[in-house]
Design a protein around this motif. Structure first.
Motif, PDB file in Angstrom:
ATOM      1  N   MET A 112      31.853  44.039  56.917  1.00 37.07           N
ATOM      2  CA  MET A 112      32.848  44.376  57.818  1.00 37.07           C
ATOM      3  C   MET A 112      33.067  45.944  57.935  1.00 37.07           C
ATOM      4  SD  MET A 112      36.449  45.690  56.855  1.00 37.07           S
ATOM      5  CE  MET A 112      36.652  45.280  55.054  1.00 37.07           C
ATOM      6  N   GLN A 126      31.741  38.137  43.087  1.00 35.66           N
ATOM      7  CA  GLN A 126      31.429  39.729  43.233  1.00 35.66           C
ATOM      8  C   GLN A 126      30.513  39.894  44.518  1.00 35.66           C
ATOM      9  OE1 GLN A 126      30.797  38.255  40.591  1.00 35.66           O
ATOM     10  NE2 GLN A 126      28.523  38.762  40.045  1.00 35.66           N
ATOM     11  N   VAL A 176      32.164  39.209  47.845  1.00 32.31           N
ATOM     12  CA  VAL A 176      33.459  40.165  48.200  1.00 32.31           C
ATOM     13  C   VAL A 176      32.343  41.412  48.564  1.00 32.31           C
ATOM     14  CG1 VAL A 176      34.974  41.842  47.156  1.00 32.31           C
ATOM     15  CG2 VAL A 176      34.996  39.469  46.654  1.00 32.31           C
ATOM     16  N   ALA A 177      31.308  41.818  48.014  1.00 31.80           N
ATOM     17  CA  ALA A 177      30.535  42.710  47.975  1.00 31.80           C
ATOM     18  C   ALA A 177      29.861  42.849  49.524  1.00 31.80           C
ATOM     19  CB  ALA A 177      29.759  43.021  47.091  1.00 31.80           C
ATOM     20  N   ASP A 226      32.635  42.642  52.453  1.00 35.77           N
ATOM     21  CA  ASP A 226      33.170  44.082  52.426  1.00 35.77           C
ATOM     22  C   ASP A 226      32.118  45.245  53.168  1.00 35.77           C
ATOM     23  OD1 ASP A 226      35.337  46.178  51.624  1.00 35.77           O
ATOM     24  OD2 ASP A 226      33.691  47.218  51.101  1.00 35.77           O
ATOM     25  N   ARG A 227      30.945  45.090  52.790  1.00 34.48           N
ATOM     26  CA  ARG A 227      29.803  45.894  53.356  1.00 34.48           C
ATOM     27  C   ARG A 227      29.621  45.433  55.238  1.00 34.48           C
ATOM     28  NH1 ARG A 227      24.771  47.744  51.482  1.00 34.48           N
ATOM     29  NH2 ARG A 227      25.532  47.254  49.277  1.00 34.48           N
ATOM     30  N   ARG A 242      35.870  40.992  41.906  1.00 33.37           N
ATOM     31  CA  ARG A 242      35.175  42.050  42.424  1.00 33.37           C
ATOM     32  C   ARG A 242      33.992  42.356  41.335  1.00 33.37           C
ATOM     33  NH1 ARG A 242      39.271  46.560  43.205  1.00 33.37           N
ATOM     34  NH2 ARG A 242      39.598  45.775  40.963  1.00 33.37           N
ATOM     35  N   THR A 243      34.033  41.821  40.114  1.00 33.40           N
ATOM     36  CA  THR A 243      33.182  42.394  38.983  1.00 33.40           C
ATOM     37  C   THR A 243      32.643  41.038  38.308  1.00 33.40           C
ATOM     38  OG1 THR A 243      34.606  44.209  38.782  1.00 33.40           O
ATOM     39  CG2 THR A 243      33.073  43.682  37.092  1.00 33.40           C
ATOM     40  N   SER A 244      31.367  41.048  38.014  1.00 28.34           N
ATOM     41  CA  SER A 244      30.759  39.872  37.349  1.00 28.34           C
ATOM     42  C   SER A 244      31.424  39.659  36.154  1.00 28.34           C
ATOM     43  CB  SER A 244      29.394  40.187  37.109  1.00 28.34           C
ATOM     44  OG  SER A 244      29.147  41.342  36.250  1.00 28.34           O
TER      45      SER A 244
END
Lengths: 211, 150
Positions: free
Chosen positions: A62, A52, A55-56, A59-60, A38-40
């Motif tokens: 969804m 990331q 995932v971002a 997630d957004r 989830r992080t660079s």
């Protein structure tokens, strides 16, 4: 005598002050090759689409879809197709589109809990072959119901990944603006019932190879 | 005054002996504990709040961020939207990230926290952070975490 007394008081105070701290071992953990998706990454990071970002964006989208009344607020759950068939990559980033559509579909299905139904159109050939075996009597009918046809879909996800690059030829610095667009199409009427856009820009030396 | 010396020496000796005994009577796993200490009131989980994780951003006097407003509302489909209005107190652009964990009425976390969402703050400007829950009726509380962009 005075010095001894002073020294004793100082020592006691120093020890007491040490006891007043939380005592937490506030040091870094053990080194490992695993990193948080989830992080660079602090070690390898470039201008392309990375974990990331995937995932971002999923997630957004969804969360946004589940807050849309047409998609997740109906009494009879809409049937939706989410795959990469109509999701194109027109950007200069190398990316397997399935990573985005698969994660979006799976996260959405897990969170929707029946508010949306997902159709595996990608696997329709497999389903048809099994249905033919059952109907030809090669196999029995199985243990769940049989239907005249397979499920028809109400909506299908489409989208595209696009980018605009700016390269400084003297320093090889690259600035890449990326757009990932998503639209949900009504498969009967052709209208767009939901849309979402995710964008970001990264600037770095373009010396990372994405495979 | 002469009584102070033996007392301080005794305390020093006891502390030194305790710290240097070499044997930890609590060795091995122990049940997890909730930290309750009035001297550090912010270490507890306060639901329906916005928290700033980075020390450099969080200080009331010199911190780089101010949270002007925060709250939550229910959407038409029944999900909950938590929001925070954040102000950049510096004369420089800032990149921050926010994420939200939603809880039910009993304080039980509902699923994983949202993915970190990047927010760009112009100098001395405000920007809004918003996050949607995936659950509907069971969502009762939110907890927003803010950190510096990575």
């Amino acid at each position: 005598m005075k010095e001894v007394r002073g020294l004793a008081i100082c020592s006691a105070l120093a020890l007491l002050s040490a006891c007043a701290s939380t005592g937490v071992n506030n040091s870094a953990g053990r080194a490992t090759v695993y990193e948080d998706v989830r992080t660079s990454s602090p070690i390898v990071q470039g201008v392309g689409i990375e974990s990331q970002d995937i995932v971002a964006v999923t997630d957004r989208m969804m969360r946004d879809m589940l807050s849309n009344q047409l998609l997740a607020g109906r009494t009879s759950a809409p049937r939706v197709i989410i795959d990469s068939q109509y999701f194109t990559n027109e950007s200069s980033s190398r990316i397997n589109k399935n990573m985005i559509t698969d994660r979006l579909r799976i996260e959405l299905q897990r969170a929707a809990q029946g508010r949306m139904l997902f159709i595996g159109r990608e696997y329709s050939g497999m389903v048809e072959a099994e249905r033919a075996l059952k109907r030809d009597g090669v196999t029995d009918a199985g243990t769940i119901r049989s239907t005249r046809g397979t499920a028809g879909a109400d909506y299908r996800l489409v989208g595209r990944i696009t980018s605009a690059d700016a390269v400084d030829s003297s320093t090889a610095l690259t600035s890449r603006y990326q757009q990932i667009s998503f639209e949900m199409i009504d498969l009967e009427y052709g209208t767009v019932v939901w849309s979402g856009l995710y964008e970001f820009k990264k600037t770095a030396q373009d010396d990372i190879i994405y495979r | 005054m002469m009584k102070v010396l033996p007392l301080t020496l005794l305390i020093a000796a006891a502390l030194t002996a305790g710290g240097c005994s070499g044997i930890d009577k609590n060795e091995g796993p122990r049940p997890a504990v909730r930290i309750v200490d009035e001297r550090a009131p912010n270490q507890r989980l306060n639901l329906d709040t916005v928290v700033i994780l980075d020390k450099s951003l969080q200080d009331r006097k010199s911190g780089k961020l101010a949270v002007e407003n925060s709250g939550a509302r229910r959407t038409a489909s029944g999900t909950v939207e938590a929001y925070a209005v954040i102000r950049n107190r510096t004369d420089y652009p800032l990149q921050i990230e926010g994420r939200t964990q939603f809880f039910d009425a009993m304080g039980i976390p509902l699923g994983a926290p949202s993915q970190w969402q990047r927010l760009y703050l112009d100098p001395q400007s405000i920007n809004g952070y918003r996050e949607l829950s995936t659950g509907t009726a069971e969502v009762a509380h939110y907890y927003i975490e803010i950190r510096e962009g990575r």
